[in-house]
Scaffold this active site. Structure first.
Site, mmCIF file in Angstrom:
data_model
loop_
_atom_site.group_PDB
_atom_site.id
_atom_site.type_symbol
_atom_site.label_atom_id
_atom_site.label_comp_id
_atom_site.label_asym_id
_atom_site.label_seq_id
_atom_site.Cartn_x
_atom_site.Cartn_y
_atom_site.Cartn_z
ATOM 1 N N LYS A 202 5.858 4.632 -3.476
ATOM 2 C CA LYS A 202 5.452 3.381 -2.702
ATOM 3 C C LYS A 202 6.320 2.215 -3.205
ATOM 4 O O LYS A 202 6.338 2.155 -4.335
ATOM 5 C CB LYS A 202 4.375 3.393 -3.181
ATOM 6 N N LYS A 256 6.322 5.583 1.323
ATOM 7 C CA LYS A 256 5.831 4.330 1.957
ATOM 8 C C LYS A 256 6.671 3.351 1.601
ATOM 9 O O LYS A 256 6.946 2.955 0.485
ATOM 10 C CB LYS A 256 4.144 4.280 1.502
HETATM 11 N N1 LIG Z 1 -2.763 1.242 0.473
HETATM 12 C C1 LIG Z 1 -2.314 1.121 1.683
HETATM 13 C C2 LIG Z 1 -1.651 0.217 2.096
HETATM 14 O O1 LIG Z 1 -0.889 -0.753 1.390
HETATM 15 C C3 LIG Z 1 -1.076 0.205 3.602
HETATM 16 C C4 LIG Z 1 0.104 -0.851 3.875
HETATM 17 C C5 LIG Z 1 0.518 -0.942 5.383
HETATM 18 O O2 LIG Z 1 -0.135 -0.446 6.237
HETATM 19 O O3 LIG Z 1 1.015 -2.138 5.473
#
Ligand SMILES: NCC(=O)CCC(=O)O
Length: 332
Positions: A202, A256
């Site tokens: 992440k 992510k």
């Molecule tokens: N822990 C989940 C997220 O940080 C989602 C981020 C996003 O959709 O921008």
């Protein structure tokens, strides 16, 4: 693999693009509703569906409406729904105790979905930011995000979610040692079949802005998340994180954000061959929706193209706010 190409005109590569039927035959990747995990936002109240300005088409829903959404997702063939709570500011504290309250929004939503749509898998988010007065994913002590005390809190949160019926735990906190601690605790509590989909790679990204509006975290956050989330310049480090999480007991792993990190998705899948997911995050969603609303791109086309790109990069599936719209298109 080195592709073999006969000399022209023995080979005319346009032949296999000459009709829809032939194009279907040679298609290398497919997209189906079963590729999607649908992230949804839970709020308090009843009968509530509140639009989020920076994410056109996305709502914060009360628990009863979340259950209805899960029924709809199940009917569309979406295999999993992922819950994110919009926690009232009055419930945010320094010790983040609301995170493991068995009756917090997430845990109530898990039970409501299980009652209404038992076939759909429920995924949760594990991190302290929705409950933290400091807006960070971990405890803040003297300006530092402390690791080990945070992991203890995350384990409590995990167990409360598993007790409520969660099928997939999604640690998004990026602390060290959390996967092993969660796996040990889940085994000990008899939750042998609760899976962990680790947010292993992440990145500290600018693409999360609209999400922080959606969960009401924008105001609370002081500073940035660079001491725990990854530097966008790094790629080898992602492989180390993925391997570490797998060795600690993660069943599935995530990269992510998504579109700007397809090289990471590809490297992860090639190196480990494990179930690999990408999160097409709020900023990616918002950019596509904003351009489409201005008539600058064909929104439906770009949505499908962006989702197919994840499959082409090697992902098994995608967390995407487009899940119901894309599933409806795919189902015809
Ligand atoms: N822990 C989940 C997220 O940080 C989602 C981020 C996003 O959709 O921008």
């Amino acid at each position: 693999m080195k592709p073999t190409v006969a000399p022209f005109p023995a080979a005319r590569l346009r032949r296999t693009r000459s009709s829809q039927a032939i194009r279907n035959l040679v298609q290398e990747n497919t997209l189906t509703p079963s590729d999607f995990i649908w992230p949804v936002f839970v709020r308090d109240g009843e009968g509530q569906e509140e639009p989020i300005a920076s994410m056109p088409g996305v709502m914060r829903r009360s628990v009863d409406r979340i259950a209805e959404a899960a029924v709809e997702a199940q009917a569309l063939g979406i295999p999993a729904i992922c819950l994110f709570p919009y926690t009232d500011a009055s419930l945010k504290t320094e010790d983040c105790a609301e995170a493991w309250n068995p009756d917090n929004l997430t845990n109530r939503a898990i039970r409501a979905i299980k009652a209404a749509a038992p076939e759909i898998a429920v995924m949760t988010d594990v991190a302290l930011d929705p409950y933290n007065i400091n807006g960070h994913d971990g405890y803040v002590v003297d300006g530092e995000i402390v690791n080990d005390a945070t992991v203890e809190a995350l384990v409590k949160m995990t167990l409360a979610q598993a007790d409520a019926g969660a099928d997939i735990i999604g640690p998004s906190d990026m602390m060290d040692g959390r996967i092993g601690a969660m796996r040990t605790a889940l085994e000990k509590a008899g939750h042998h079949n609760v899976a962990i989909l680790s947010y292993s790679a992440k990145y500290a990204s600018g693409y999360y802005g609209p999400f922080r509006d959606a969960v009401g975290a924008s105001g609370a956050l002081k500073g940035d998340k660079k001491t725990y989330q990854m530097d966008p310049a790094n790629s080898d480090e992602a492989l180390r994180l993925i391997e570490r999480d797998l060795l600690e007991g993660a069943d599935m792993v995530m990269v992510k954000p998504g579109i700007a990190y397809l090289d990471i998705c590809h490297r992860v899948k090639s190196a480990f061959g494990v179930p690999t997911y990408a999160y097409q995050v709020s900023g990616e969603y918002a950019m596509i929706q904003a351009a489409a609303q201005n008539g600058w791109i064909d929104g439906g086309k770009v949505m499908m193209e962006s989702l197919m790109a994840f499959k082409r990069a090697g992902c098994n599936g995608i967390l995407t706010y487009f899940a119901p719209d894309a599933a409806r298109l795919l189902n015809g």
